[in-house]
Each structure stands twice: as structure tokens, then as C-alpha cells.
Enzyme design. Structure first.
Site, PDB file in Angstrom:
ATOM      1  N   HIS A  44       0.834  -1.219   0.000  1.00  0.00           N
ATOM      2  CA  HIS A  44       0.000   0.000   0.000  1.00  0.00           C
ATOM      3  C   HIS A  44       0.865   1.264   0.000  1.00  0.00           C
ATOM      4  O   HIS A  44       0.417   2.315   0.443  1.00  0.00           O
ATOM      5  CB  HIS A  44      -0.948   0.050   1.204  1.00  0.00           C
ATOM      6  CG  HIS A  44      -1.660  -1.238   1.475  1.00  0.00           C
ATOM      7  ND1 HIS A  44      -2.894  -1.534   0.949  1.00  0.00           N
ATOM      8  CD2 HIS A  44      -1.282  -2.331   2.200  1.00  0.00           C
ATOM      9  CE1 HIS A  44      -3.267  -2.742   1.348  1.00  0.00           C
ATOM     10  NE2 HIS A  44      -2.294  -3.261   2.098  1.00  0.00           N
ATOM     11  N   SER A  63      15.398  21.955 -14.559  1.00  0.00           N
ATOM     12  CA  SER A  63      14.219  22.803 -14.671  1.00  0.00           C
ATOM     13  C   SER A  63      14.645  24.146 -15.253  1.00  0.00           C
ATOM     14  O   SER A  63      15.755  24.606 -15.012  1.00  0.00           O
ATOM     15  CB  SER A  63      13.611  23.000 -13.282  1.00  0.00           C
ATOM     16  OG  SER A  63      12.886  24.217 -13.252  1.00  0.00           O
ATOM     17  N   GLU A 106       9.600   9.204 -16.520  1.00  0.00           N
ATOM     18  CA  GLU A 106       8.235   9.706 -16.740  1.00  0.00           C
ATOM     19  C   GLU A 106       7.758   9.376 -18.144  1.00  0.00           C
ATOM     20  O   GLU A 106       6.600   8.973 -18.359  1.00  0.00           O
ATOM     21  CB  GLU A 106       8.185  11.213 -16.486  1.00  0.00           C
ATOM     22  CG  GLU A 106       8.387  11.543 -15.015  1.00  0.00           C
ATOM     23  CD  GLU A 106       8.564  13.032 -14.761  1.00  0.00           C
ATOM     24  OE1 GLU A 106       8.135  13.483 -13.702  1.00  0.00           O
ATOM     25  OE2 GLU A 106       9.143  13.738 -15.608  1.00  0.00           O
ATOM     26  N   LYS A 150      16.707  21.530  -9.361  1.00  0.00           N
ATOM     27  CA  LYS A 150      15.927  20.346  -9.721  1.00  0.00           C
ATOM     28  C   LYS A 150      16.613  19.454 -10.742  1.00  0.00           C
ATOM     29  O   LYS A 150      17.302  19.905 -11.632  1.00  0.00           O
ATOM     30  CB  LYS A 150      14.556  20.767 -10.273  1.00  0.00           C
ATOM     31  CG  LYS A 150      13.665  21.308  -9.169  1.00  0.00           C
ATOM     32  CD  LYS A 150      12.235  21.390  -9.619  1.00  0.00           C
ATOM     33  CE  LYS A 150      11.614  20.016  -9.695  1.00  0.00           C
ATOM     34  NZ  LYS A 150      10.282  20.073 -10.286  1.00  0.00           N
TER      35      LYS A 150
END
Ligand code: ARG
Length: 442
Positions: free
Chosen positions: A140, A261, A274, A267
Site C-alpha cells: 500500500h 528545470s 516519466e 531540480k
């Protein structure tokens, strides 16, 4: 009409298969004395030259000639004249395209399988390296019990080996040759379908001419196998994204597999993961698209089937990128083993070990041990410490028979080391499994 009918823009990708199929067909027509040896020699030489033109990029593909089959045949006629006009004896574009497409999918299965095996090798290599690196195991997405990073990676090796098995099964069923089924009914010429099947590396000719020209199961099976494979890659991509995120920081990827970024200099975004996750959408879409194309088609061929190629090509391109990117990330990633061990010990992850000790040493029924452990966890929660940081007195306030021996099972290292059941996460198990895979894959 031309705009909706034309397929050369995408089926040009079948050129090598189309030429191989035509060469096999011509050779068979010669052997069966349906064509003369001179005609066959001229056809074969012409086809070889056309292949060279296409490879060199000098071949002019024409929309007016609809598809790859007509483009090649018309060019052959330009080059060798009349003999070319005899090539289409005893076949039709319907069995021709079915043959070409099977050959293409068969090649794609082999290429994708090689990439799957390379990814398995990358994962098994990292798994051997991290057989003993403790990390949090989740259910979970809640910290459940400590596992090792190697064990986690080998879970994906198992999935990928099933993916390779599905591709292998699909290839075996695919490997029958439809050439010679002609338009739909077979042909009156004395062709030898066994000869063309063998020349093209098929196990045998397909048995029913109607089925031969209208079956696209092989493409659907291939897309099904790719869809399940893409689903696995997407799950792993999701894990990479989670592991890289700042609250977790279990792994990091180098600049080679991240992007910066445009406004936030700190970042590093896991774009390759992705996009691997996202490309799953077009792969599932390809399967659903082709299933839908096929679902209402009466026997035998219908032009609907021309819509079979783009989804297969697109899904193949996508899965190939995803496999390469995933293998790249697996080789590139750095595991923060200190952080992994720290998180592995959080969230009372060794509570099950405590319960198991109560069962083993105090002979408590597991359900009672579960209850006692729950009380100890609540006690630790109240004091804002881990169960391993409670005092013996704290423990004994819940269950007086607990001894100091309990502290030996509450570390994450002891926890994973104890999971020696077959398939369990004990470092010795993981090292042995990784070794088995590495031997099998190299
Ligand atoms: N381009 C066609 C396809 O991909 C080839 C077969 C055409 N056959 C026909 N009867 N029009 O399906």
C-alpha cells in the site's frame, strides 16, 4: 481516394520483407517450372538492385503507387521489363502483405527480446551488487518490512523473463507462412508452399487460405505481450520517480538520465522514467486500436487490415525507447544505501519480527503475538521512538516474559537475514538468485 487509400508513407518499412518474400516466391516459381530460369534470374537480380536503391536512399517512393508492394513491382518492371510482370503469378497482395508483415513482426520480436534480455542483465548485475543493501519494503506504499534492493530488482527480472516468454510463445505461433494463399482461395498454379515457407524461415505454410490472408492474431499477440511488458516498465518507472523524489531520496540518477528545470536550478527531473511511464498509453492504445479494427471483419481480406501496421510500428518504436531508457537508468542509478537503511528501519518495519519472536520463543499463537506487538508499537509511538529503542522494562510492561534477546531481532539487518524461506529476501538468497540469472543471461 488517394489520400485515404495510400499506405506507402508507413508500409515502406516493410521493404526488406517485401523483397525477401518476392525473391522466395520467384525462386519457387522457377523450381516449379511456372516461370523460366531466365525470367527468375532477371527478377532476382532486379530485386537485389532495388534493395540497394532503397538502402542508398535513391529509391523514389510514389503515393500514386499506393503501397510498398506496388512500388517495388512497378520499379522492377522499369528495370527489367516483361519478366517483372510475371512475378505476381500464383499470389496476391493479400498473401503478400500478410507474409511481409509476419516477417516484420518476427524480426521485431527478436529485437525486443534482445532488449528485454539486456535490461534483465542490467538489473541482475545491480541486484548482485545490492544483494545485502537493506531498503524499505512497501505494501500500500506504506513501510511494511525491510527487504533488500537486490531482491526488489530481481522481482522485475522475474516479470521480464515472463515477458520474454510471452514474446517467444507469440513467435512460435506466428511462424507459419501465408504466401501462396493468393487472394483468398488458393491458386490453380502448381506452387510449392513448403518451399517458400522454408526459404523465409517459417516452420510450415498456413493451412487455410481464408485464414491466411485475414489473420492478424500474430500482431495482436505481439501487441498484447508488448502491453504487459510496457505495464511492467511503467511500474518500475513509477518506482524510480518515487525513489528519486526528495522526500524519499533512495536513489539518484545522473545528468545523463535527468533534465534540469528552466527556473528551479536545484531540480533534476527523472524525465526518462516519466516518458517510459507515459508511453505505456500509446502501447495499450495500439493493442486496443488493432483489436477494434479487426473485431467486425467478415472473411477474408478487407482494406481495414491496412490499418494494422501503424499501431505495430508505433508500439515497437515506443517499447524499444522505453527498454533502452530503462536499461540506461538501471546502469546509471546510484543507490543511497545509508538512506535506504534509515528508511527501512522507520515505520516500525520490524514489528513482524517481534511478533515472530513471541511465537518462536514464547510459543504464543500468532494472533496473540500480533496483538501484543500492536500494544508495543503503540507504546513506542507514544514515546516517539522505534520499537528497538524501547527499554526492556517498557516491553515487559506489555508482556513480562520478553527477555533482552528480543533486541537481536529488531534490527533491519537481522530482519532481512532471517527471511530465508525459498524466494525470501535474505541476502544469501538474493545473491544466489542474482548469480543464477547472471549465469543464465551471459
Ligand atoms: N496495402 C495493403 C495492406 O496493407 C496491401 C494489400 C492490398 N490488397 C488489396 N486487395 N487491395 O493491406
Amino acid at each position: 481516394m488517394q489520400a485515404i487509400n495510400v499506405s506507402i508513407g508507413f508500409d515502406a518499412r516493410l521493404w526488406a520483407q517485401d523483397i525477401a518474400g518476392s525473391r522466395a516466391h520467384a525462386a519457387m516459381l522457377g523450381a516449379q517450372k511456372i516461370l523460366t530460369a531466365e525470367d527468375v534470374a532477371a527478377i532476382d537480380a532486379g530485386l537485389v538492385e532495388i534493395a540497394a536503391e532503397i538502402e542508398a536512399g535513391t529509391f523514389k517512393f510514389s503515393d500514386a503507387l499506393e503501397d510498398i508492394h506496388t512500388n517495388v513491382e512497378v520499379r522492377l518492371t522499369e528495370r527489367i521489363g516483361d519478366a517483372a510482370r510475371r512475378l505476381h503469378t500464383g499470389r496476391s497482395r493479400n498473401d503478400q502483405v500478410a507474409t511481409d508483415f509476419r516477417l516484420w513482426v518476427r524480426g521485431a520480436i527478436d529485437d525486443v527480446t534482445a532488449q528485454v534480455q539486456d535490461l534483465m542483465l542490467a538489473m541482475a548485475t545491480r541486484a548482485a551488487e545490492h544483494a545485502g543493501s537493506v531498503m524499505p519494503g512497501f505494501t500500500h506504499l506504506q513501510t511494511a518490512q525491510p527487504v533488500t534492493f537486490g531482491h526488489h530488482l530481481l522481482a522485475y527480472v522475474e516479470m521480464l523473463s515472463r515477458d520474454a516468454g510471452r514474446l517467444h510463445d507469440a513467435r512460435r505461433r506466428l511462424n507459419e507462412c501465408p504466401l501462396g494463399a493468393a487472394a483468398l482461395a488458393g491458386t490453380s498454379f502448381p506452387i510449392d508452399r513448403y518451399a517458400t515457407a522454408e526459404a523465409l524461415g517459417f516452420n510450415r505454410p498456413t493451412a487455410n487460405s481464408l485464414d491466411s490472408v485475414s489473420d492478424r492474431d500474430f500482431a495482436l499477440e505481439y501487441l498484447s505481450a508488448l502491453s504487459i511488458l510496457a505495464m511492467h516498465l511503467s511500474r518500475f518507472a513509477e518506482e524510480i520517480i518515487i525513489w528519486c523524489s526528495s522526500p524519499y531520496r533512495l536513489i539518484s540518477l545522473s545528468d545523463a538520465f535527468t533534465t534540469g528545470s528552466s527556473i528551479m536550478p536545484q531540480k533534476r527531473n527523472p524525465d526518462a522514467a516519466e516518458l517510459t511511464r507515459a508511453k505505456t498509453g500509446r502501447i495499450f492504445g495500439s493493442l486496443l486500436g488493432l483489436l477494434t479494427v479487426m473485431k467486425g471483419l467478415p472473411m477474408a481480406y478487407a482494406k481495414d487490415m491496412q490499418e494494422d501496421k501503424e499501431p505495430v510500428f508505433d508500439a515497437t518504436d515506443a517499447i524499444s525507447l522505453c527498454l533502452a531508457a530503462t536499461a540506461g537508468m538501471v546502469r546509471d542509478l546510484t543507490a543511497d544505501t545509508a538512506r535506504m537503511a534509515e528508511l527501512a528501519g522507520s515505520g516500525f518495519s520490524t514489528a513482524t519480527d517481534l511478533a515472530d519472536w513471541l511465537v518462536r520463543v514464547l510459543k504464543m499463537p500468532f494472533r496473540d503475538a500480533h496483538h501484543v506487538t500492536g500494544q508495543i508499537v503503540r507504546l513506542a509511538e507514544g514515546k516517539d521512538v522505534d520499537i528497538s529503542q524501547l527499554t526492556l522494562e517498557d516491553m515487559q510492561s506489555v508482556e513480562p516474559r520478553i527477555t533482552a534477546e528480543i533486541f537481536g531481532v529488531l534490527t533491519v539487518e537481522a530482519s532481512v537475514a532471517s527471511r530465508v524461506s525459498y524466494g525470501g529476501t535474505a541476502p544469501a538468497n538474493v545473491a544466489a538468485q542474482a548469480k543464477k540469472w547472471l549465469e543464465q543471461l551471459s
